[in-house]
Structures are given as structure tokens and as C-alpha cells.
Scaffold this motif. Structure first.
Motif, PDB file in Angstrom:
ATOM      1  N   SER A 116      -4.011 -43.023  16.685  1.00 12.50           N
ATOM      2  CA  SER A 116      -3.126 -43.851  15.865  1.00 12.50           C
ATOM      3  C   SER A 116      -3.955 -44.862  15.084  1.00 12.50           C
ATOM      4  CB  SER A 116      -2.092 -44.579  16.736  1.00 12.50           C
ATOM      5  OG  SER A 116      -1.294 -43.648  17.430  1.00 12.50           O
ATOM      6  N   GLY A 117      -4.389 -44.449  13.958  1.00 17.31           N
ATOM      7  CA  GLY A 117      -5.192 -45.348  13.143  1.00 17.31           C
ATOM      8  C   GLY A 117      -6.005 -44.562  12.143  1.00 17.31           C
ATOM      9  N   THR A 118      -6.742 -45.276  11.305  1.00 18.17           N
ATOM     10  CA  THR A 118      -7.607 -44.671  10.287  1.00 18.17           C
ATOM     11  C   THR A 118      -9.030 -45.173  10.495  1.00 18.17           C
ATOM     12  OG1 THR A 118      -5.785 -44.584   8.702  1.00 18.17           O
ATOM     13  CG2 THR A 118      -8.019 -44.398   7.825  1.00 18.17           C
ATOM     14  N   LEU A 119      -9.946 -44.246  10.590  1.00 15.47           N
ATOM     15  CA  LEU A 119     -11.345 -44.617  10.776  1.00 15.47           C
ATOM     16  C   LEU A 119     -11.973 -44.962   9.430  1.00 15.47           C
ATOM     17  CD1 LEU A 119     -12.576 -41.863  13.273  1.00 15.47           C
ATOM     18  CD2 LEU A 119     -12.062 -44.249  13.802  1.00 15.47           C
ATOM     19  N   ARG A 120     -12.671 -46.054   9.395  1.00 11.35           N
ATOM     20  CA  ARG A 120     -13.474 -46.349   8.220  1.00 11.35           C
ATOM     21  C   ARG A 120     -14.589 -45.309   8.127  1.00 11.35           C
ATOM     22  NH1 ARG A 120     -12.761 -51.608   6.254  1.00 11.35           N
ATOM     23  NH2 ARG A 120     -11.395 -52.895   7.566  1.00 11.35           N
ATOM     24  N   PRO A 121     -15.185 -45.110   6.941  1.00 10.81           N
ATOM     25  CA  PRO A 121     -16.221 -44.066   6.811  1.00 10.81           C
ATOM     26  C   PRO A 121     -17.359 -44.218   7.818  1.00 10.81           C
ATOM     27  CG  PRO A 121     -15.524 -44.800   4.643  1.00 10.81           C
ATOM     28  CD  PRO A 121     -14.845 -45.709   5.633  1.00 10.81           C
ATOM     29  N   TYR A 122     -17.839 -45.441   8.009  1.00 14.17           N
ATOM     30  CA  TYR A 122     -18.949 -45.595   8.951  1.00 14.17           C
ATOM     31  C   TYR A 122     -18.484 -45.378  10.391  1.00 14.17           C
ATOM     32  CZ  TYR A 122     -17.349 -50.299  10.221  1.00 14.17           C
ATOM     33  OH  TYR A 122     -16.625 -51.357  10.688  1.00 14.17           O
ATOM     34  N   GLN A 123     -17.207 -45.680  10.668  1.00 13.31           N
ATOM     35  CA  GLN A 123     -16.686 -45.425  12.008  1.00 13.31           C
ATOM     36  C   GLN A 123     -16.526 -43.927  12.248  1.00 13.31           C
ATOM     37  OE1 GLN A 123     -13.128 -47.786  11.700  1.00 13.31           O
ATOM     38  NE2 GLN A 123     -14.055 -49.551  12.739  1.00 13.31           N
ATOM     39  N   ASP A 124     -16.082 -43.198  11.232  1.00 10.71           N
ATOM     40  CA  ASP A 124     -15.987 -41.746  11.338  1.00 10.71           C
ATOM     41  C   ASP A 124     -17.368 -41.168  11.640  1.00 10.71           C
ATOM     42  OD1 ASP A 124     -15.645 -39.007  11.021  1.00 10.71           O
ATOM     43  OD2 ASP A 124     -14.296 -39.207   9.303  1.00 10.71           O
ATOM     44  N   ARG A 125     -18.366 -41.674  10.931  1.00  7.80           N
ATOM     45  CA  ARG A 125     -19.718 -41.168  11.160  1.00  7.80           C
ATOM     46  C   ARG A 125     -20.204 -41.523  12.566  1.00  7.80           C
ATOM     47  NH1 ARG A 125     -23.694 -38.898   8.727  1.00  7.80           N
ATOM     48  NH2 ARG A 125     -25.845 -39.302   9.356  1.00  7.80           N
ATOM     49  N   GLY A 126     -19.907 -42.728  13.020  1.00  6.94           N
ATOM     50  CA  GLY A 126     -20.339 -43.120  14.362  1.00  6.94           C
ATOM     51  C   GLY A 126     -19.704 -42.262  15.432  1.00  6.94           C
ATOM     52  N   ALA A 127     -18.380 -42.004  15.318  1.00  3.18           N
ATOM     53  CA  ALA A 127     -17.708 -41.147  16.294  1.00  3.18           C
ATOM     54  C   ALA A 127     -18.232 -39.726  16.228  1.00  3.18           C
ATOM     55  CB  ALA A 127     -16.207 -41.183  16.051  1.00  3.18           C
ATOM     56  N   SER A 128     -18.492 -39.231  14.992  1.00  8.43           N
ATOM     57  CA  SER A 128     -19.038 -37.874  14.837  1.00  8.43           C
ATOM     58  C   SER A 128     -20.430 -37.782  15.442  1.00  8.43           C
ATOM     59  CB  SER A 128     -19.089 -37.507  13.351  1.00  8.43           C
ATOM     60  OG  SER A 128     -17.805 -37.545  12.770  1.00  8.43           O
ATOM     61  N   TRP A 129     -21.226 -38.845  15.295  1.00  9.79           N
ATOM     62  CA  TRP A 129     -22.573 -38.842  15.873  1.00  9.79           C
ATOM     63  C   TRP A 129     -22.509 -38.837  17.395  1.00  9.79           C
ATOM     64  CZ3 TRP A 129     -25.338 -42.895  18.454  1.00  9.79           C
ATOM     65  CH2 TRP A 129     -26.687 -42.614  18.675  1.00  9.79           C
ATOM     66  N   LEU A 130     -21.587 -39.610  17.964  1.00  5.98           N
ATOM     67  CA  LEU A 130     -21.439 -39.593  19.418  1.00  5.98           C
ATOM     68  C   LEU A 130     -21.044 -38.196  19.902  1.00  5.98           C
ATOM     69  CD1 LEU A 130     -19.568 -42.983  20.024  1.00  5.98           C
ATOM     70  CD2 LEU A 130     -21.989 -42.472  20.447  1.00  5.98           C
ATOM     71  N   ARG A 131     -20.179 -37.539  19.160  1.00  5.94           N
ATOM     72  CA  ARG A 131     -19.804 -36.171  19.526  1.00  5.94           C
ATOM     73  C   ARG A 131     -21.007 -35.235  19.416  1.00  5.94           C
ATOM     74  NH1 ARG A 131     -15.263 -33.594  15.831  1.00  5.94           N
ATOM     75  NH2 ARG A 131     -16.943 -33.901  14.313  1.00  5.94           N
ATOM     76  N   PHE A 132     -21.760 -35.373  18.365  1.00  3.96           N
ATOM     77  CA  PHE A 132     -22.958 -34.554  18.144  1.00  3.96           C
ATOM     78  C   PHE A 132     -23.945 -34.719  19.294  1.00  3.96           C
ATOM     79  CE2 PHE A 132     -27.333 -34.903  16.358  1.00  3.96           C
ATOM     80  CZ  PHE A 132     -27.565 -33.553  16.114  1.00  3.96           C
ATOM     81  N   MET A 133     -24.220 -35.954  19.700  1.00  2.75           N
ATOM     82  CA  MET A 133     -25.162 -36.191  20.793  1.00  2.75           C
ATOM     83  C   MET A 133     -24.618 -35.650  22.110  1.00  2.75           C
ATOM     84  SD  MET A 133     -27.774 -37.636  19.380  1.00  2.75           S
ATOM     85  CE  MET A 133     -28.687 -38.462  20.679  1.00  2.75           C
ATOM     86  N   GLY A 134     -23.297 -35.788  22.318  1.00  2.00           N
ATOM     87  CA  GLY A 134     -22.708 -35.256  23.546  1.00  2.00           C
ATOM     88  C   GLY A 134     -22.807 -33.750  23.616  1.00  2.00           C
ATOM     89  N   GLU A 135     -22.624 -33.079  22.471  1.00  2.00           N
ATOM     90  CA  GLU A 135     -22.731 -31.618  22.459  1.00  2.00           C
ATOM     91  C   GLU A 135     -24.148 -31.162  22.775  1.00  2.00           C
ATOM     92  OE1 GLU A 135     -21.347 -30.702  18.589  1.00  2.00           O
ATOM     93  OE2 GLU A 135     -19.223 -30.669  19.159  1.00  2.00           O
ATOM     94  N   LEU A 136     -25.127 -32.008  22.462  1.00  2.00           N
ATOM     95  CA  LEU A 136     -26.511 -31.695  22.814  1.00  2.00           C
ATOM     96  C   LEU A 136     -26.813 -32.023  24.271  1.00  2.00           C
ATOM     97  CD1 LEU A 136     -28.515 -33.012  19.722  1.00  2.00           C
ATOM     98  CD2 LEU A 136     -27.784 -30.690  20.212  1.00  2.00           C
ATOM     99  N   GLY A 137     -25.882 -32.699  24.939  1.00  2.00           N
ATOM    100  CA  GLY A 137     -26.146 -33.115  26.312  1.00  2.00           C
ATOM    101  C   GLY A 137     -27.099 -34.273  26.385  1.00  2.00           C
ATOM    102  N   LEU A 138     -27.201 -35.052  25.313  1.00  2.00           N
ATOM    103  CA  LEU A 138     -28.137 -36.169  25.246  1.00  2.00           C
ATOM    104  C   LEU A 138     -27.379 -37.482  25.171  1.00  2.00           C
ATOM    105  CD1 LEU A 138     -30.653 -34.634  22.719  1.00  2.00           C
ATOM    106  CD2 LEU A 138     -31.050 -35.000  25.150  1.00  2.00           C
TER     107      LEU A 138
END
Length: 991
Positions: A513-535
Motif C-alpha cells: 500500500s504505497g508508491t516507491l520513489r525511484p531510489y526506493q524501488d532500486r534499493g528494494a530491487s537491490w536487496l532482492r538481487f542480493m538475496g537471490e545470490l544468497g549474499l
């Protein structure tokens, strides 16, 4: 009668004595190896007390005339009455400081004693030191680490001759503690060292009291130096050293060169064909204008230039003999009539580069080495391929095995060395050769590194992913520095981009419920990316940028996609528990959240069942410290630490308990990853990626302490940045998000004038081109013009770039002076600037000069910068507060960088291709830039730079060229047009 002797032992005068004997050899019971005639320490101290000195008692090992049955007494050593040969003996000695040595050597010999030849010689050394101080032939200097202030003999010709005489008169007793030492070592330790230290002691003794500065100079670097030169404490603080070292060195150089021509040694490589004979050529250069120089051959033949003093031949002869103290091989030619060079085999050239060139330079003599000297010739291309080990759902784990192989890269070549070249290197390595000829050019290599490299390349190995990461970023030992990393799969994506990798946008996940600012979208996407690497990841956004929202978006996305393999445990300070609960209800109402806190919190099976049914469990650091074992027994998918600086004291019970929680991946949320020192960064990183930075003590010893001492600039600081960069995402409140339009770009031409030295070099290059053009055919003409253009551009930049002699930068280039003024204005406004140059070697010289003059961070990126270091520097420049300058090699940094923190761009020298220069400018003038960008092109008035600028405006075809560069187009001009382009106009020279 007692005989006193002394040797200069390190920084002290070691005095010993012997009782008078009449027999050639007297044997008396004594412990093995003890000198039978030597005075006992107590007797020696009593004798010396008459001279008003105390000293430190010790023992001295000497090699004296005699045999194993006993030494020959010093009064008989010159007679043919004792045993032949020499033998080691130990004697009691009293070590006197330089100040005590001055008092002892100045006083009459104690009653009942005579001074041996070594002390008589040291008396002559002291008399020379007193003469230097009395005639003002001393200069202040900074020596050692940490730096100490010292008065040193000024490098004048009379002093050189006197030093040579003292070295020739050195008695055998003075070197009894240096058995087997060569003449060079003996001279340095028994003559040069005592001259230096006794000169300092005499000068200090004549200072009446420490200098008292006026109020306006109190606390200044000059004040610190004055106190250190006149007081008891010679140490100088690091800030004062940084400000004073270069000016003091220049002062010394000016004194050495005043009114004379300087001797210069130039190492010349063998010709392409024929025997491998190297030569150290002897040249002279003007002290006033180092760009003026002649081979010594012309001096001997009487063909010297007008700038040479009349006494140059005699001066250079004396300098050559003096230089033989630092480079003994010169003794073979120094006394010859008209020596011009010293021929060497490759082994001799290696010794010159590694051993003697530094000695000559340290002695204030000019040495010019080939470009490759002191540069790393070999590097590694590390190739990492995904392994077949255990894999997690959606990514890879840090313990997976990956294949690692290496290829050898030579210099800046992209093509690796082939098998034949490697075998040739292997043979040279077995011969312990460090100067080798590969691919038609000479290079400097470490034979040990070559052997390690070949051993690594003979096998491909499988290692843990974590180890591969550490090796790729330079934290783990590789056979050679890793210059390039090639990796496929998720690891390649991480190393290629890290926190700036191309990420799959998250958008607004279902249930969020909300809208991510562009840098917040990138931060959440980066956290997902690192998690998928298991890092693990460290999200280090500034306070108020929404770290909470980004994590909740990640958890919501995982719930919608069904990718989470268990609950997330979030650990935070107790004051933030309510905030997390409210924010979860607001932004992620579909998440199943449990707060594990309070006296009634569940435990045992109840906790296990509750955690298994939740997406997010919120608890506190205190609960983890108390219930650590119980929480560690649960199958957490992810552990998150909010306000992760709470872990900064890694040895506390709380920090150990948090690190013991098992999880597939970890996230640290913090706005201040480092508050006081790098131990805090280690603690946060060790939570996110255990073991990546090694053991805490090893990290502090190997990197932390040194990086902190560098205060943000240096090798170890860069290593820490490279190591942590892929795992840390740091944004500040001053960051600008992507915008739909761009500000204005203002183009400014900055006119520069040449100094007289630049003008003389410029004219010499033009005259040489004109002469050679008359003799050149059409095939040679193009190469000659291109070479001339490059040389003229180098002259316009700085004489030191043209000469390649490592000489000082200050005050010799109108362009560099103007650049310093422009950047000073930028820094004063609190702005940041990019400076592009096409010459990497010039950039290497320019960066430390600008750091010392501007007092702001000055970064340096070039083609040899490793990818991880490149990204770390960009991150630092973009996010650092306050003014900063980024010097970049145009070819290496003209594309692919986002440097919108800068709103000033300076093209120091011109590529003469508008497309290339515009691409470089667009590093700052791009999406994300909020301010107007001022672009300056530096042009030397009245030179080819001004005329090419006019041609680029006048001829659109030249300005729009994409394939051919400006230099290549110039090669197509007629001779008359070319003469006009390179002509030096009167207005080119300042003043």
C-alpha cells in the motif's frame, strides 16, 4: 696508558677502550670471544665521565687483527709482531648520542688516555660538521617515519670534495664492526651518517632556545618545524609534514643547482637488434630550467650551449666522482678523460633500477628511467565460472563452488600472453631476471611473481564463492594483482555492478500500500538481487530515506511471488519496535507480523509454531542477547538488523548473539555504517557476510589501522572500498533522483599562457620538426607530424610531462597554474569538478600535486584502475560531502560513468574530436544532474592548441569527425599550413 677507540654504530658513537700492553698477544682467562685487553664497562664509564658524558652501556662485536688465541693490541697492530689475519671479538662499549658525541670529541682526551685513529678521524668529521654550521652550509629537512626535523649539510661542491677526502682517509679501525661490507656501505655508515647526525647536533647546540613565534604564526607548520629544529623533541606532526616536505625538497634542489649545471643519469635500453647492451648515459641540465639539457659528450668536446656555466666540465667531473659513492660502478669511468656513459649488461641494468637509481635520487642527483620502471608489468585476468555445487532456490549460496582460472596480461594489453611467451618468462624467472623483453618491449617483473603466476595458470581450481569474491576485489592473495575479472551468472552481475548493477525493477508489489520513489524501488530491487545470490547486503541509506519501506516492499514481493523459504527475523532497538509494527500495518497490511518482545513473549514450541506461520518476526537486541540459543534453533530465511551500528562493538554478548543466528541471507540497515573507526564497518559487514573481511584482528592489522591513518585517501582505504563496495548501498539526503529534463550546459574557453621554459621547449620541438620534414619522405612525414603534435601538446601541458624526468610541477606551466586557480574557485564554492586528460602519466603526476595545493579530495581514474576500485571511487565522489575533484583519463573514463555530483567539467588537454570530448562531458551532464554544468576547455594562446580550436570551429567536417582524430587530420595538411598551425606567437608567453 689507556687507548680509546670508537666506531659509528647506527645513530650513536660506540666508544670502547683497551689497556696498554707490551706483548703482541696476552692471553688471560676470559669468556669465549671476549677481548682480553678491553676495558670493563664500569672503568670506561668512569673515564668518559671526565668529558661530561654518560652514555648507554652495551656490547660491540668487532673483527680485529689476530687469531682465535687472541687479538693484537692496537699499539702493535701495525708491526709485524703478531699473528696474521683477523678474528671476531666482543668488547664492552658506551654508546653516545650525537649530542654527547659532540661534547666528547670536542673535549681534550681524558687524563691518562690517548685516542685511537678511528676517534681521531671522527674528530675530523666533527670539525667538518662545525665548519658547515659555522658557514651556514646547512638546510632543514624532514627524515624518517614518523618524520623528524633535522639540520643537514647543504649539497654544495666544496662539501662534496671534503666528504670524498674523509672517505679516502677512513682508517681500518672505523670499520671493524662491518666485516665484509663493501666500500659503498662503509662510506655511508662510517662517513655520511656521522656527518649528517653531528651536523644536526652542532646546529642544535648552537641554537640558544626554541623559536618563539608571533601570535600570527602560532600553531603553523613553520612554527612546528622551528620548534623541532631548535628544541629537544625533533618530531613533527603529520599535517605539518604534509605541508612542508615538498617545499623543503625544492629548497634543497635549488641550493644544489644554484649557479651550476646538474648531472643527470639516463638509462638507455638496448637497440631492437644486436646485443643486449644497456647504458647509463651522462647528461647535464640547467638548474634554472631543467628542460635544457645536453649529453656530456658535447660538454667534453666544447660544444656546450650558452646556458652552461664556464666551470661546467670541472663541476660535472666532481659530481661524477661524488656520485660514485652511491653507485660504485661509476668508479670505473669517473676518473677517465671525458666519460660519456657506463655500459651495462642486463643484470647490471636490473641492479641500477632496483638499487642504485633510488640511492642517486635520494642523494639529490637526477635520474631518468624508462617509462616501465617501477610500474606493474604483469596482471591477471581472473575468469570465474559457475560451479555445480549446492544451489538455493532462486539463486546461489556463498558456499557454492566456482571454477577459477587465470590468464596473464602484459601492461595495458587486452590480449593475454600465449604459451610461448609464458615459457620464455618461465625461463627468465628461473634465471632470476627482472628486466625482460616481451612483445618487442622491455618490462620490469618480479621473478617470484612470475613463478607463482605460472604455477596458478597450470591448474584450474574450484573454490568457494566467498573466496572467489575476496580474490576478485583484492582482499585475498592472488599470484598477481587482479586487473580484470570475467564472471558469468549472478556472480558476474554482482562484480560488474554491485550496488549499481542492472536490476529488475520491483515497482509496487501486490499487497503493498504505497508508491516507491525511484531510489526506493532500486534499493528494494537491490536487496532482492542480493538475496537471490544468497549474499548479505548493507543498506546504508541516510536517515529519512525510507529503509523501512524498502524492506517491507521486499517482503511483500516475496510473499506475492512465494519465493521466501521461511520467516524473516528483524532485530532492532526497543524504541523502534512500535514503529516497525505501525509501518508494516500501513504499507504491508497483508504481511503476517509477530512482535517477539516483553515478559509474556512465547518460547519453545509455541514460538516455533508462531514463527513458522509468520512472514516477519520483530524482536530487539536485548531479547536476542537473552534468548539467543532459542532463536538460533529456528529456521530463519533471513535475519535483518535495523540500526546495525548497534553491532559496532563486535565482542559484546549482544553482537555475538546476533551473529550466531543462522539464516540463508542477511541484511544490515544503517544510516551510519562507520561512526568512529573501521572496526565498526568490519562488525556490520561480518554480520551481513560472515568471514568476508577475515578475522577482526587481522582486518585491523592489515587494513583498518592503515586506512584510518590515510584519512580517506590511500591504498588501504581503496582496498576497503573495493572489498565492501558490492555489498553496501549508500544514499544520502543530498542525492538527486532521476528527473525529466536537464539543466543548462555552459561552454567556456579558458586561455592559458606558456612559461619561458615551455616556450623554449616548444620552439625547440618546432625547429626540429622543420629540419626533419625537409629530409622526410611521404611515408615518414605522417609519423613525424603525429609525433610532433603529441610532443607539442605535452609541452603545453607541462615541461615535466614532455621531459619525463619526474621533476617538480609548481611554477613551470601556465596551464597547470591556471588549472589550479580554476579548481581553487570551484572548491571555494563547495562544488565538485571533473578534469579530463588524455595522458595517464601526466594525470598520475597531477593528482598528488592538486591534493597538496587544493586541500580537498582529488581522485584519479585511468585505464589500469581495477573495476571494483573504479566503482568505489565513483561511489565516493558521488556521495562525498563537500568539494572534490575527480581527475580522469579521457580514454578510460569518457563513457560508462555517472558523475552527476560534479557541476564543473575541465578538459585539461584536447582530444580534438568533439564526439569524444562530448561523451566525456556527459559524465556530468546527464539525467540526475540538477545544476547547470560549466564546461571549460583549456587552450594555450598562440600555440597549435588555439589554432586547432579555430580549425574545429571553421571546418565542420573536422569538428564532426568520428573516426579520425584531430592529430590524424593534421597529418594531411600541407607544409605551409602545418608551419602556421604550430607557430609560436609572441602572446603565448606570460610576462
Amino acid at each position: 696508558m689507556l687507548v680509546l677507540h670508537g666506531v659509528w654504530d647506527g645513530g650513536t658513537l660506540a666508544v670502547w677502550g683497551e689497556a696498554e700492553r707490551t706483548d703482541p698477544v696476552v692471553r688471560r682467562p676470559s669468556r669465549a670471544g671476549a677481548h682480553p685487553f678491553a676495558l670493563r664497562a664500569r672503568t670506561l664509564r668512569s673515564v668518559l665521565s671526565g668529558s661530561g658524558v654518560g652514555g648507554r652501556v652495551g656490547e660491540l662485536a668487532l673483527t680485529l687483527p689476530g687469531d682465535p688465541t687472541g687479538p693484537v693490541h692496537s699499539t702493535l697492530a701495525g708491526r709485524d709482531t703478531g699473528p696474521a689475519g683477523a678474528h671476531p671479538w666482543t668488547v664492552p662499549a658506551v654508546h653516545l648520542s650525537p649530542a654527547e658525541a659532540v661534547r666528547f670529541l670536542s673535549a681534550p682526551a681524558p687524563e691518562g688516555t690517548v685516542l685511537g685513529p678511528a676517534l681521531e678521524h671522527l674528530g675530523a668529521v666533527l670539525a667538518f660538521a662545525e665548519h658547515l654550521v659555522g658557514t651556514g652550509c646547512v638546510l632543514p629537512d624532514l627524515v624518517g617515519r614518523p618524520a623528524r626535523a633535522r639540520w643537514r649539510p647543504a649539497p654544495v661542491e666544496q662539501a662534496e670534495r671534503h666528504l670524498s677526502a674523509l672517505a679516502a682517509a677512513l682508517p681500518a679501525a672505523s670499520r671493524a664492526h662491518l666485516p665484509g661490507a663493501d666500500a659503498d656501505t662503509v662510506t655511508r655508515r662510517c662517513v655520511l651518517a656521522p656527518v649528517e647526525l653531528l651536523t644536526d647536533a652542532v646546529a642544535r647546540g648552537r641554537a640558544r632556545a626554541p623559536v618563539r613565534p608571533g601570535p600570527e604564526r602560532a600553531g603553523s607548520p613553520e612554527d612546528a618545524l622551528a620548534h623541532a629544529l631548535t628544541g629537544d623533541d625533533a618530531h613533527v606532526g603529520p599535517e605539518s609534514v604534509e605541508r612542508l616536505r615538498v617545499p623543503l625538497r625544492r629548497w634543497r634542489s635549488r641550493v644544489r643547482g644554484a649557479g651550476r649545471a646538474e648531472l643527470l643519469f639516463l638509462l638507455r635500453e638496448p637497440e631492437d637488434e644486436g646485443p643486449q647492451v644497456w647504458s647509463v648515459e651522462f647528461w647535464v641540465r640547467s638548474a634554472a630550467e631543467p628542460g635544457l639539457r645536453l649529453p656530456l659528450e658535447q660538454v667534453w668536446s666544447g660544444e656546450g650551449a650558452a646556458w652552461l656555466p664556464e666551470n661546467t666540465a670541472a663541476t660535472v667531473s666532481a659530481d661524477l666522482r661524488a656520485a660514485a659513492r652511491y653507485y660504485p660502478a661509476l668508479g670505473r669511468v669517473a676518473d677517465q678523460a671525458g666519460p660519456t656513459h657506463l655500459s651495462l649488461r642486463t643484470e647490471g641494468a636490473e641492479e641500477f633500477v632496483h638499487r642504485y637509481a633510488p640511492r642517486l635520487s635520494a642523494a639529490g642527483l637526477a635520474v631518468v628511467l624508462p617509462d616501465w620502471a617501477g610500474r606493474r608489468s604483469l596482471g591477471l585476468r581472473m575468469t570465474v565460472s559457475e560451479g555445480q555445487g549446492r544451489r538455493r532456490k532462486g539463486g546461489v549460496g556463498p558456499d557454492d563452488l566456482v571454477g577459477v582460472s587465470f590468464e596473464a596480461l602484459l601492461g595495458g594489453d587486452d590480449e593475454p600472453l600465449d604459451r610461448a611467451e609464458l615459457e620464455e618468462l618461465a625461463e627468465l624467472a628461473r634465471l632470476k631476471r627482472s628486466l625482460v623483453r616481451v612483445r618487442g618491449r622491455w618490462s620490469e617483473m618480479d621473478p617470484g611473481q612470475v613463478e607463482d603466476l605460472l604455477a596458478a595458470m597450470r591448474r584450474q581450481r574450484r573454490i568457494r564463492r566467498e573466496q572467489a569474491l575476496r580474490m576478485a576485489v583484492g582482499a585475498e592473495q592472488a599470484p598477481l594483482p587482479v586487473a580484470e575479472v570475467v564472471a558469468d551468472g549472478p556472480l558476474g552481475q554482482l562484480l560488474d555492478g554491485g550496488a549499481r548493477a542492472e536490476l529488475r525493477p520491483m515497482g509496487a508489489p501486490p499487497g503493498f500500500s504505497g508508491t516507491l520513489r525511484p531510489y526506493q524501488d532500486r534499493g528494494a530491487s537491490w536487496l532482492r538481487f542480493m538475496g537471490e545470490l544468497g549474499l548479505g547486503a548493507v543498506l546504508a541509506d541516510d536517515m529519512g530515506l525510507g529503509k523501512t519501506v524498502q524492506l517491507l516492499a521486499l517482503l511483500t514481493d516475496e510473499r506475492a511471488e512465494g519465493t521466501a523459504a521461511g520467516p524473516t527475523l528483524l532485530v532492532c532497538p526497543v524504541s523502534l519496535v512500535g514503529n516497525w509494527r505501525r509501518e508494516a500495518e500501513r504499507f504491508a497490511p497483508g504481511l503476517r507480523v509477530h512482535v517477539q518482545h516483553g515478559p509474556d513473549r512465547p518460547s519453545g514450541n509455541a514460538l516455533a509454531r508462531l514463527a513458522g506461520s509468520c512472514d516477519l518476526v520483530v524482536t530487539t537486541y536485548g531479547v536476542v542477547a537473552r534468548d539467543g540459543e532459542e532463536l538460533a534453533a529456528l529456521p530463519w530465511y533471513r535475519v535483518v538488523c535495523d540500526e546495525a551500528q548497534a553491532l559496532k562493538n563486535h565482542g559484546t554478548r549482544q553482537a555475538r548473539a546476533v551473529r550466531s543466528l543462522p539464516a540463508s541471507t542477511r541484511i544490515a540497515l544503517t544510516g551510519t555504517p562507520v561512526e568512529n573507526n573501521l572496526d565498526e564497518l568490519w562488525s556490520v559487514m561480518d554480520f551481513a557476510n560472515p568471514g568476508l573481511l577475515g578475522d577482526a584482528a587481522d582486518f585491523r592489522r592489515a587494513m583498518g589501522e592503515r586506512a584510518e591513518a590515510e584519512q580517506g585517501e590511500g591504498e588501504h582505504t581503496d582496498l576497503v572500498r573495493r572489498l565492501t563496495g558490492p555489498f553496501v548501498l549508500r544514499r544520502l539526503k543530498t542525492d538527486r533522483s532521476i528527473i525529466s529534463d536537464l539543466p543548462e550546459k555552459h561552454l567556456v574557453r579558458t586561455w592559458c599562457t606558456l612559461t619561458s621554459e615551455q616556450a623554449s621547449l616548444y620552439k625547440a620541438v618546432v625547429d626540429e620538426m622543420a629540419r626533419r620534414l625537409e629530409e622526410a619522405d611521404e611515408r615518414e612525414r605522417k609519423g613525424l607530424i603525429l609525433t610532433t603534435m603529441a610532443r607539442l601538446k605535452a609541452v603545453c601541458n607541462h615541461p615535466a610531462q614532455f621531459l619525463g624526468d619526474g621533476s617538480a610541477l609548481a611554477g613551470r606551466s601556465g596551464k597547470v597554474d591556471r588549472l589550479e586557480a580554476v579548481l581553487g574557485e570551484v572548491a571555494a564554492q563547495g562544488d565538485k569538478a571533473l578534469c579530463f586528460t588524455q595522458y595517464a602519466r601526466f594525470g598520475e603526476r597531477l593528482v598528488p600535486y592538486l591534493r597538496s595545493r587544493l586541500g580537498v579530495p582529488v581522485l584519479w581514474l585511468h585505464g589500469g584502475t581495477p573495476r571494483a576500485e573504479r566503482e568505489a571511487m565513483v561511489e565516493r565522489f558521488q556521495n562525498a560531502a563537500g568539494p572534490a575533484v575527480f581527475v580522469l583519463s579521457l580514454k578510460a573514463a569518457g563513457t560508462g560513468l555517472n558523475l552527476t555530483a560534479a557541476n564543473h567539467v575541465v578538459h585539461v588537454d584536447r582530444w580534438w574530436n568533439p564526439a569524444v570530448e562530448n561523451q566525456a562531458t556527459d559524465r556530468a551532464f546527464r539525467i540526475g544532474q540538477r545544476r547547470d554544468v560549466q564546461v571549460r576547455t583549456m587552450v594555450c594562446v598562440g600555440t597549435l592548441e588555439e589554432r586547432v580550436e579555430e580549425m574545429m570551429e571553421r571546418k565542420s567536417a573536422l569538428a564532426e569527425g568520428v573516426v579520425a582524430t584531430g592529430e590524424e587530420r593534421l597529418a594531411q595538411l600541407s607544409v605551409s599550413e602545418l608551419r602556421e598551425v604550430v607557430r609560436l606567437a609572441p602572446e603565448a608567453v606570460a610576462g
